[in-house]
Design a protein around this motif. Structure first.
Motif, PDB file in Angstrom:
ATOM      1  N   CYS A  56       0.855  -1.189   0.000  1.00  0.00           N
ATOM      2  CA  CYS A  56       0.000   0.000   0.000  1.00  0.00           C
ATOM      3  C   CYS A  56       0.889   1.236   0.000  1.00  0.00           C
ATOM      4  CB  CYS A  56      -0.924   0.009   1.219  1.00  0.00           C
ATOM      5  SG  CYS A  56      -2.074   1.412   1.271  1.00  0.00           S
ATOM      6  N   VAL A  57       0.504   2.223  -0.799  1.00  0.00           N
ATOM      7  CA  VAL A  57       1.219   3.491  -0.871  1.00  0.00           C
ATOM      8  C   VAL A  57       0.323   4.587  -0.312  1.00  0.00           C
ATOM      9  CG1 VAL A  57       2.300   5.206  -2.374  1.00  0.00           C
ATOM     10  CG2 VAL A  57       2.525   2.762  -2.894  1.00  0.00           C
ATOM     11  N   SER A  58       0.845   5.326   0.654  1.00  0.00           N
ATOM     12  CA  SER A  58       0.180   6.508   1.208  1.00  0.00           C
ATOM     13  C   SER A  58       0.773   7.722   0.511  1.00  0.00           C
ATOM     14  CB  SER A  58       0.424   6.572   2.721  1.00  0.00           C
ATOM     15  OG  SER A  58       0.213   7.873   3.219  1.00  0.00           O
ATOM     16  N   ALA A  59      -0.044   8.442  -0.261  1.00  0.00           N
ATOM     17  CA  ALA A  59       0.474   9.502  -1.119  1.00  0.00           C
ATOM     18  C   ALA A  59      -0.087  10.864  -0.732  1.00  0.00           C
ATOM     19  CB  ALA A  59       0.138   9.208  -2.580  1.00  0.00           C
ATOM     20  N   ALA A  60       0.773  11.870  -0.791  1.00  0.00           N
ATOM     21  CA  ALA A  60       0.370  13.239  -0.460  1.00  0.00           C
ATOM     22  C   ALA A  60      -0.264  13.889  -1.681  1.00  0.00           C
ATOM     23  CB  ALA A  60       1.579  14.040   0.007  1.00  0.00           C
ATOM     24  N   GLY A  61      -1.504  13.505  -1.951  1.00  0.00           N
ATOM     25  CA  GLY A  61      -2.219  14.067  -3.088  1.00  0.00           C
ATOM     26  C   GLY A  61      -3.528  13.341  -3.298  1.00  0.00           C
ATOM     27  N   PRO A  62      -4.419  13.904  -4.111  1.00  0.00           N
ATOM     28  CA  PRO A  62      -5.705  13.252  -4.380  1.00  0.00           C
ATOM     29  C   PRO A  62      -5.531  12.012  -5.247  1.00  0.00           C
ATOM     30  CG  PRO A  62      -5.473  15.243  -5.703  1.00  0.00           C
ATOM     31  CD  PRO A  62      -4.301  15.216  -4.772  1.00  0.00           C
ATOM     32  N   VAL A  63      -6.220  10.931  -4.876  1.00  0.00           N
ATOM     33  CA  VAL A  63      -6.140   9.663  -5.602  1.00  0.00           C
ATOM     34  C   VAL A  63      -7.391   9.515  -6.459  1.00  0.00           C
ATOM     35  CG1 VAL A  63      -5.938   7.158  -5.391  1.00  0.00           C
ATOM     36  CG2 VAL A  63      -4.788   8.652  -3.731  1.00  0.00           C
ATOM     37  N   HIS A  64      -7.192   9.288  -7.750  1.00  0.00           N
ATOM     38  CA  HIS A  64      -8.311   9.111  -8.676  1.00  0.00           C
ATOM     39  C   HIS A  64      -8.111   7.823  -9.465  1.00  0.00           C
ATOM     40  CE1 HIS A  64      -9.787  13.135  -7.851  1.00  0.00           C
ATOM     41  NE2 HIS A  64      -8.610  13.640  -8.141  1.00  0.00           N
ATOM     42  N   ASP A  65      -9.076   6.909  -9.353  1.00  0.00           N
ATOM     43  CA  ASP A  65      -9.062   5.663 -10.121  1.00  0.00           C
ATOM     44  C   ASP A  65      -7.730   4.930  -9.975  1.00  0.00           C
ATOM     45  OD1 ASP A  65     -10.129   3.699 -11.789  1.00  0.00           O
ATOM     46  OD2 ASP A  65      -9.363   4.666 -13.611  1.00  0.00           O
ATOM     47  N   GLY A  66      -7.233   4.871  -8.747  1.00  0.00           N
ATOM     48  CA  GLY A  66      -6.017   4.110  -8.485  1.00  0.00           C
ATOM     49  C   GLY A  66      -4.732   4.772  -8.925  1.00  0.00           C
ATOM     50  N   THR A  67      -4.758   6.071  -9.211  1.00  0.00           N
ATOM     51  CA  THR A  67      -3.542   6.779  -9.607  1.00  0.00           C
ATOM     52  C   THR A  67      -3.420   8.077  -8.813  1.00  0.00           C
ATOM     53  OG1 THR A  67      -4.616   8.021 -11.393  1.00  0.00           O
ATOM     54  CG2 THR A  67      -3.676   5.874 -11.950  1.00  0.00           C
ATOM     55  N   VAL A  68      -2.184   8.543  -8.666  1.00  0.00           N
ATOM     56  CA  VAL A  68      -1.942   9.809  -7.987  1.00  0.00           C
ATOM     57  C   VAL A  68      -0.715  10.464  -8.610  1.00  0.00           C
ATOM     58  CG1 VAL A  68      -0.504   8.749  -6.187  1.00  0.00           C
ATOM     59  CG2 VAL A  68      -1.630  10.931  -5.742  1.00  0.00           C
ATOM     60  N   LYS A  69      -0.776  11.776  -8.754  1.00  0.00           N
ATOM     61  CA  LYS A  69       0.368  12.568  -9.232  1.00  0.00           C
ATOM     62  C   LYS A  69       0.807  13.463  -8.090  1.00  0.00           C
ATOM     63  CE  LYS A  69       3.198  14.697 -12.165  1.00  0.00           C
ATOM     64  NZ  LYS A  69       3.836  15.619 -11.196  1.00  0.00           N
ATOM     65  N   LEU A  70       2.037  13.261  -7.625  1.00  0.00           N
ATOM     66  CA  LEU A  70       2.538  14.040  -6.505  1.00  0.00           C
ATOM     67  C   LEU A  70       2.990  15.421  -6.961  1.00  0.00           C
ATOM     68  CD1 LEU A  70       4.695  11.425  -4.573  1.00  0.00           C
ATOM     69  CD2 LEU A  70       2.299  11.992  -4.265  1.00  0.00           C
ATOM     70  N   THR A  71       2.799  16.402  -6.077  1.00  0.00           N
ATOM     71  CA  THR A  71       3.282  17.747  -6.350  1.00  0.00           C
ATOM     72  C   THR A  71       4.809  17.749  -6.401  1.00  0.00           C
ATOM     73  OG1 THR A  71       1.382  18.634  -5.165  1.00  0.00           O
ATOM     74  CG2 THR A  71       3.199  20.139  -5.562  1.00  0.00           C
TER      75      THR A  71
END
Length: 356
Positions: A74-89
Motif C-alpha cells: 500500500c502506498v500513502s500519497a500526499a495528493g488526491p487519488v483518482h481511479d487508483g492513480t496519484v500525481k505528486l506535487t
C-alpha cells in the motif's frame, strides 16, 4: 522488533510518498499488532520510475528482515487519488496501482496520506504516551479508555502541516472500517473574538479573498499569524526581532524557535492555537467523534507543547451555545506522537483490502 516469518504473520510493503521523500517500510502484522521492522528512504527528486524504485525497496527491505516475500502493498500519497492513480506535487512521475501490482506480482493499494492516518486510528494505544497524548479528556471517561461501543463508531483526524488535512473514520467492528476522504481543510473558518476577527480581516486583506481554514491552521497559518503580529508593531526587540528581516517562508520555524522566549512569538503561537482549536471544534460538532478526535501533522508535532499550553482549548470551547459546548466536552481529543502512523495505517489498509 525483527519479524519472524511464521504462518501467523503477514508482511506488508508500504510507502509514505511525498514530493520531498518517499519512505518505504516493511511492516509485520501479527493478529492486530503492526510493527515496522525495516526501512528505506529515497529522495523523490531522484526517482524517475516509482514502480522500479518500489521493486528495489522491496528487495532491500526483505534482505533486512526474516521475511522472504510480502503479503501485499500500500502506498500513502500526499495528493488526491483518482481511479487508483496519484500525481505528486513537485515530481515528474505518477503512481499507478495496476502498474505496481503487475511489477510486484501482488495486490497494491494507493490511498491519500490522511486516509492512511485514518486507518491507523483504531490501532492507537491511548494509554501509551509514545503514541499519543491527551489534549482533552471527557470527565466520564479518562485518558486511555474508549467510550461505550455504541458511541465508539466514529473517529476523526485533523492534520496541520504544510496544508490542513481531514479524515473521518467509521468502524462497525475491527475488520469493518471505512475511512471517508475529506477536503475539510478548505472549509470556511472565521474569527470568534476581537483578536481573531482582526486576524481574519488581516488575512482577507493580504490575499484579497475569503480565506479557508488552511490559511489559518497550517504552516501558512503560523506565517500569517507572525505577519499579523509584526504589522501590529511586534518583533521590534529581543531575539525574535530576526523575523523582521527574515524571508516570510521562514516565519513558522522562527515562531516555533522563539515561542518560549519572545512575547510576540508566543502571541503568534497562541493566535494560531486558538484558530486551530476553533477549527477542530467545528469538525467535532460535524461528525461527533466520540471514539476520539486526533491532531496530527508536522506543524502540530513540532509545536505540540506550545499549542497545548496556549490557546487551543480556548478556541475549542469558544462556541457560544452551552448545548454545543456540552457536546464538545464529550469528545476526547488526542495528539498523535507516533511518526510511523502513516506507515502503520497503510499496512492496515492493505490487510483490510486482502480480507475484503
Amino acid at each position: 522488533m525483527v519479524a519472524m516469518a511464521t504462518t501467523h504473520a503477514h508482511s506488508w510493503l508500504v510507502c509514505d510518498a511525498g514530493g520531498t521523500n518517499c519512505s518505504f517500510a516493511l511492516v509485520e502484522q501479527t493478529d492486530r499488532t503492526f510493527d515496522v521492522v525495516a526501512r528505506a528512504r529515497y529522495d523523490s527528486q531522484t526517482i524517475t520510475d516509482f514502480a522500479i524504485t518500489m521493486a528495489e525497496a522491496r528487495k532491500t527491505l526483505l534482505q533486512q528482515s526474516d521475511f522472504r516475500s510480502i503479503s501485499g502493498a500500500c502506498v500513502s500519497a500526499a495528493g488526491p487519488v483518482h481511479d487508483g492513480t496519484v500525481k505528486l506535487t513537485n515530481t515528474s512521475w505518477s503512481i499507478d496501482e495496476r502498474e505496481l501490482s503487475q511489477g510486484l506480482e501482488t495486490g497494491v493499494r494507493i490511498i491519500n496520506d490522511l486516509t492512511a492516518i485514518g486507518y491507523a486510528l483504531p490501532l492507537v494505544n491511548l494509554s501509551d504516551g509514545g503514541e499519543c497524548v491527551s489534549v482533552w479528556e471527557p470527565a466520564s471517561g479518562g485518558f486511555g479508555t474508549r467510550p461505550r461501543r455504541n458511541e465508539a463508531s466514529v473517529q476523526a483526524v485533523a492534520a496541520a502541516g504544510t496544508g490542513l488535512g481531514v479524515a473521518i473514520v467509521c468502524e462497525a467492528h475491527p475488520d469493518s472500517l471505512t475511512v471517508l476522504p475529506s477536503e475539510g481543510g478548505h472549509t470556511d473558518l472565521v474569527g470568534f473574538d476581537a483578536e481573531t476577527r482582526q486576524f481574519q480581516h488581516f488575512v482577507e486583506s493580504a490575499i484579497r479573498n475569503s480565506p479557508d481554514a488552511e490559511l489559518y491552521v497550517s504552516g501558512q497559518g503560523l506565517k500569517h499569524a507572525a505577519a499579523f503580529i509584526m504589522a501590529d508593531g511586534g518583533f521590534r526587540d529581543g531575539p525574535a526581532q530576526e523575523l523582521r528581516t527574515a524571508d516570510p517562508a521562514d516565519y513558522p520555524a522562527l515562531v516555533s524557535r522563539y515561542a518560549s522566549d519572545s512575547p510576540d512569538a508566543a502571541r503568534a503561537m497562541r493566535l494560531f492555537a486558538k484558530m486551530y482549536g476553533r477549527f477542530v471544534s467545528g469538525l467535532a460538532l460535524t461528525v461527533l467523534p466520540y471514539a476520539g478526535l486526533f491532531l496530527a501533522g508536522g506543524v502540530t508535532a513540532r509545536n505540540l507543547e506550545a499549542i497545548m499550553s496556549s490557546g487551543f482549548l480556548e478556541g475549542y470551547f469558544s462556541h457560544p451555545h452551552e448545548g454545543m459546548q456540552s457536546a464538545l466536552r464529550r469528545v476526547p481529543v488526542y495528539a498523535l506522537r507516533n511518526y510511523d502512523v502513516s506507515l502503520i495505517g497503510a499496512a492496515h489498509a492493505a490487510y483490510l483490502s486482502m480480507e475484503a
